[in-house]
Motif scaffolding. Structure first.
Motif, mmCIF file in Angstrom:
data_model
loop_
_atom_site.group_PDB
_atom_site.id
_atom_site.type_symbol
_atom_site.label_atom_id
_atom_site.label_comp_id
_atom_site.label_asym_id
_atom_site.label_seq_id
_atom_site.Cartn_x
_atom_site.Cartn_y
_atom_site.Cartn_z
ATOM 1 N N THR A 36 -4.592 -5.183 -0.992
ATOM 2 C CA THR A 36 -4.917 -4.323 -0.286
ATOM 3 C C THR A 36 -6.345 -3.578 -0.512
ATOM 4 N N GLY A 37 -6.800 -3.277 0.849
ATOM 5 C CA GLY A 37 -7.991 -2.669 0.658
ATOM 6 C C GLY A 37 -9.334 -3.363 -0.099
ATOM 7 N N ASN B 84 -5.658 8.404 4.153
ATOM 8 C CA ASN B 84 -6.973 7.841 3.538
ATOM 9 C C ASN B 84 -7.408 6.595 4.141
ATOM 10 N N THR B 85 -6.536 5.854 5.281
ATOM 11 C CA THR B 85 -7.104 4.829 5.753
ATOM 12 C C THR B 85 -7.776 5.362 7.231
ATOM 13 N N SER C 23 1.077 -1.313 0.098
ATOM 14 C CA SER C 23 0.177 -0.019 0.063
ATOM 15 C C SER C 23 0.956 1.264 0.086
#
Length: 146
Positions: free
Chosen positions: A134-135, A61-62, A24
């Motif tokens: 990721t995500g 952003n997380t 990430s």
């Protein structure tokens, strides 16, 4: 007599958290590098500042972006999602404020940088690669693999 064996597809194994975080971080660094290459108004004092900006941008952003998206949900409904574009812009502004070697000059440069970040992330969403672990990309990868 022959028997048919039903073999279940193995679930994709989760990568360790540190690997997902590293991917990430490097993905964010790639996105910010693309922005600095394409826009003269976005500069970095060096690779270290760009990597730090990528880490800060990723954390924002997380952690902060989902909270702000929840808070601005009514406004986003009224503006047909445009409010969330400004939330994304804010993530770049805060990154610029925190990281002393990462600069964005001018409002329209900020708008262009936000659009480029969005386009590059959209391209990464549909391009197979290590960033798929990721995500939301991870969820899409799992659905495709199943």
């Amino acid at each position: 007599m022959s028997s048919t064996r039903h073999q279940a597809r193995p679930e994709p194994r989760d990568s360790p958290l540190i690997v997902r975080l590293g991917i990430s971080w490097l993905t964010n660094a790639l996105v910010l590098l693309v922005v600095t290459v394409l826009l003269t108004g976005v500069t970095s004092s060096g690779a270290g500042a760009l990597l730090l900006a990528a880490a800060v941008f990723g954390v924002l952003n997380t952690v902060l972006k989902p909270l702000l998206r929840l808070i601005t949900l009514p406004l986003a409904v009224l503006t047909l999602g445009i409010a969330w574009f400004f939330v994304s812009m804010l993530m770049l502004v805060i990154t610029k404020w925190i990281v002393s070697g990462f600069y964005i000059t001018g409002f329209w440069t900020l708008v262009a940088a936000t659009l480029i970040v969005w386009v590059v992330n959209l391209a990464l969403d549909f391009t197979p690669g290590p960033w798929q672990v990721t995500g939301s990309r991870r969820r899409r990868y799992r659905r495709r693999a199943a």
